[in-house]
Enzyme design. Structure first.
Site, PDB file in Angstrom:
ATOM      1  N   SER A  69     -59.029  -5.161  -2.095  1.00 23.62           N
ATOM      2  CA  SER A  69     -60.208  -5.255  -1.238  1.00 23.62           C
ATOM      3  C   SER A  69     -60.387  -6.704  -0.800  1.00 23.62           C
ATOM      4  O   SER A  69     -59.633  -7.600  -1.215  1.00 23.62           O
ATOM      5  CB  SER A  69     -61.464  -4.791  -1.993  1.00 23.62           C
ATOM      6  OG  SER A  69     -61.793  -5.722  -3.017  1.00 23.62           O
ATOM      7  N   ALA A  70     -61.397  -6.947   0.025  1.00 22.37           N
ATOM      8  CA  ALA A  70     -61.653  -8.299   0.516  1.00 22.37           C
ATOM      9  C   ALA A  70     -61.911  -9.273  -0.624  1.00 22.37           C
ATOM     10  O   ALA A  70     -61.630 -10.475  -0.509  1.00 22.37           O
ATOM     11  CB  ALA A  70     -62.836  -8.280   1.483  1.00 22.37           C
TER      12      ALA A  70
ATOM     13  N   LEU B 215     -44.364  -0.624   0.948  1.00 18.87           N
ATOM     14  CA  LEU B 215     -45.796  -0.489   0.639  1.00 18.87           C
ATOM     15  C   LEU B 215     -46.549  -1.804   0.873  1.00 18.87           C
ATOM     16  O   LEU B 215     -47.692  -1.947   0.449  1.00 18.87           O
ATOM     17  CB  LEU B 215     -45.987  -0.036  -0.810  1.00 18.87           C
ATOM     18  CG  LEU B 215     -45.310   1.275  -1.206  1.00 18.87           C
ATOM     19  CD1 LEU B 215     -45.687   1.668  -2.624  1.00 18.87           C
ATOM     20  CD2 LEU B 215     -45.656   2.391  -0.226  1.00 18.87           C
ATOM     21  N   GLY B 216     -45.875  -2.752   1.530  1.00 14.27           N
ATOM     22  CA  GLY B 216     -46.562  -4.004   1.831  1.00 14.27           C
ATOM     23  C   GLY B 216     -47.023  -4.736   0.588  1.00 14.27           C
ATOM     24  O   GLY B 216     -48.146  -5.243   0.557  1.00 14.27           O
TER      25      GLY B 216
ATOM     26  N   TYR C 288     -33.006 -10.649 -10.641  1.00  8.79           N
ATOM     27  CA  TYR C 288     -34.217  -9.872 -10.917  1.00  8.79           C
ATOM     28  C   TYR C 288     -34.534  -9.908 -12.412  1.00  8.79           C
ATOM     29  O   TYR C 288     -33.675  -9.613 -13.251  1.00  8.79           O
ATOM     30  CB  TYR C 288     -34.056  -8.419 -10.459  1.00  8.79           C
ATOM     31  CG  TYR C 288     -34.142  -8.222  -8.965  1.00  8.79           C
ATOM     32  CD1 TYR C 288     -34.538  -9.229  -8.098  1.00  8.79           C
ATOM     33  CD2 TYR C 288     -33.822  -6.987  -8.394  1.00  8.79           C
ATOM     34  CE1 TYR C 288     -34.620  -9.035  -6.737  1.00  8.79           C
ATOM     35  CE2 TYR C 288     -33.890  -6.778  -7.035  1.00  8.79           C
ATOM     36  CZ  TYR C 288     -34.284  -7.814  -6.206  1.00  8.79           C
ATOM     37  OH  TYR C 288     -34.351  -7.602  -4.853  1.00  8.79           O
TER      38      TYR C 288
ATOM     39  N   GLY D 124     -47.804  -3.504  -2.177  1.00 11.72           N
ATOM     40  CA  GLY D 124     -48.875  -2.742  -2.840  1.00 11.72           C
ATOM     41  C   GLY D 124     -50.160  -2.680  -2.048  1.00 11.72           C
ATOM     42  O   GLY D 124     -51.059  -1.894  -2.373  1.00 11.72           O
TER      43      GLY D 124
END
Length: 357
Positions: A225-226, A215-216, A61, A218
């Site tokens: 958004s799209a 949280l996927g 990391y 973020g």
């Protein structure tokens, strides 16, 4: 409601851990998006002050910054903190034995981690990812040797097929070797395919599940958004968080649709979308502790407040419906009424309660 200091046993071990673990992948700025050392220390201190006791890192990391920072933060309080790290990611891309699950990779990685962390033992060591080449007997035997040496106390496995995990775990139990206490997997409202094999396996074998990316990437915070789908991304560790969400497959039209429902439920509860997403993972009885990452103390405190989230049934139904996945064969097949009638006839049997170790 649950408090951070309401500790849970990790699988069938005697190790007590908090319901939220601090992910230290954000400790360090070598990848271009983490926290510097001062901010990382503030996050670490705030997590401990809240009652948390398990910190999760890995050998690679932020190019080793994460372990080195953590080593400095541990001084004077090492024994009260559960330190988890991982091996298998390569420490030298030009050396074929600097990564993977083999004994040589394991020994070199653990020695480097001990030096970085400034400690003589690791509480929980994970195989970071299955390399598809190292024999499973070598992996579990080598890990057991480290436990017997005292350099590692407990074992975990991450990002590995369920049948390989079960094979190694069973081999260890039959031979009287140290077995796995923890399973770390991606699990969120966006990534629920782990419910097919990995989570049921963990529940049956007594492995404590530690979800990563709850949280996927973020996406479930509602910040994308799209329009973000049209932007080119990068598969390199050095990139934006949006790049990582796209390359990992969480920033998709399906992911955004799930995030919309998460945001709606959060608005009803007076909570943040991140809190809703985290709280949802903790409802699974196989989950022991979800990983939370933060770049600021404020983000950390907001994530910890996920322990206060209480859903009603309609909210859970909506979250389940928008995120549901096909369980595939043989699971879908075995749930068909025709198949159930063939195996049970006209009788009914109450299922065995979910194991809690």
């Amino acid at each position: 409601m649950t408090r951070m200091d309401e500790y849970r046993l990790l699988g069938r071990s005697g190790l007590r851990v908090s319901p939220l673990s601090l992910g230290a992948m954000t400790f360090g700025d070598a990848w271009g998006w983490g926290a510097d050392e001062d901010d990382s220390r503030r996050i670490f201190d705030a997590y401990l002050d809240a009652g948390g006791n398990m910190v999760d890192t890995a050998n690679v990391y932020t190019e080793g910054q994460s372990e080195r920072y953590l080593g400095r933060f541990l001084r004077g309080r090492r024994d009260s903190i559960v330190v988890a790290t991982k091996y298998a990611a390569t420490r030298d891309p030009s050396d074929p034995n600097a990564g993977g699950g083999g004994r040589k990779s394991l020994r070199g990685s653990v020695e480097a981690s001990l030096k970085n962390l400034g400690t003589d033992y690791i509480d929980l060591l994970y195989l970071h990812a299955w390399d598809g080449m190292t024999p499973s007997d070598e992996v579990i035997a080598s890990l057991g040797e480290l436990v017997r040496s005292g350099k590692v106390l407990y074992l975990g496995v991450s990002d590995t097929p369920a049948w390989q995990v079960a094979r190694m775990h069973t081999t260890a139990e039959v031979r009287g070797w140290p077995a796995f206490a923890a399973l770390q997997v991606e699990y969120s409202l966006i990534e629920r395919t782990t419910e097919r094999e990995l989570l049921p396996m963990a529940g049956d074998l007594g492995l404590g599940v530690i979800p990563w990316a709850p949280l996927g990437g973020g996406v479930l915070t509602g910040k994308y958004s799209a329009a973000d789908l049209e932007t080119a991304g990068s598969d390199s560790p050095v990139g934006t968080r949006r790049d990582h969400a796209k390359s990992s497959g969480t920033l998709t039209r399906r992911g955004l649709a799930i995030a919309d429902v998460v945001v709606d439920v959060a608005r009803e509860l007076g909570a943040s979308a991140a809190q809703v997403a985290l709280a949802w993972t903790l409802r699974n009885p196989s989950v022991t502790s979800s990983l939370i990452g933060a770049r600021t103390v404020e983000q950390l405190q907001q994530n910890i407040s996920a322990l206060d989230v209480l859903f009603d049934e309609s909210q859970l139904d909506r979250l389940h419906a928008v995120s549901a996945v096909d369980l595939g064969f043989p699971h879908e097949f075995l749930m068909r009424p025709m198949v159930r009638s063939v195996t049970t006839g006209h009788t009914s049997t109450r299922p065995r309660p979910t194991r809690r170790w």
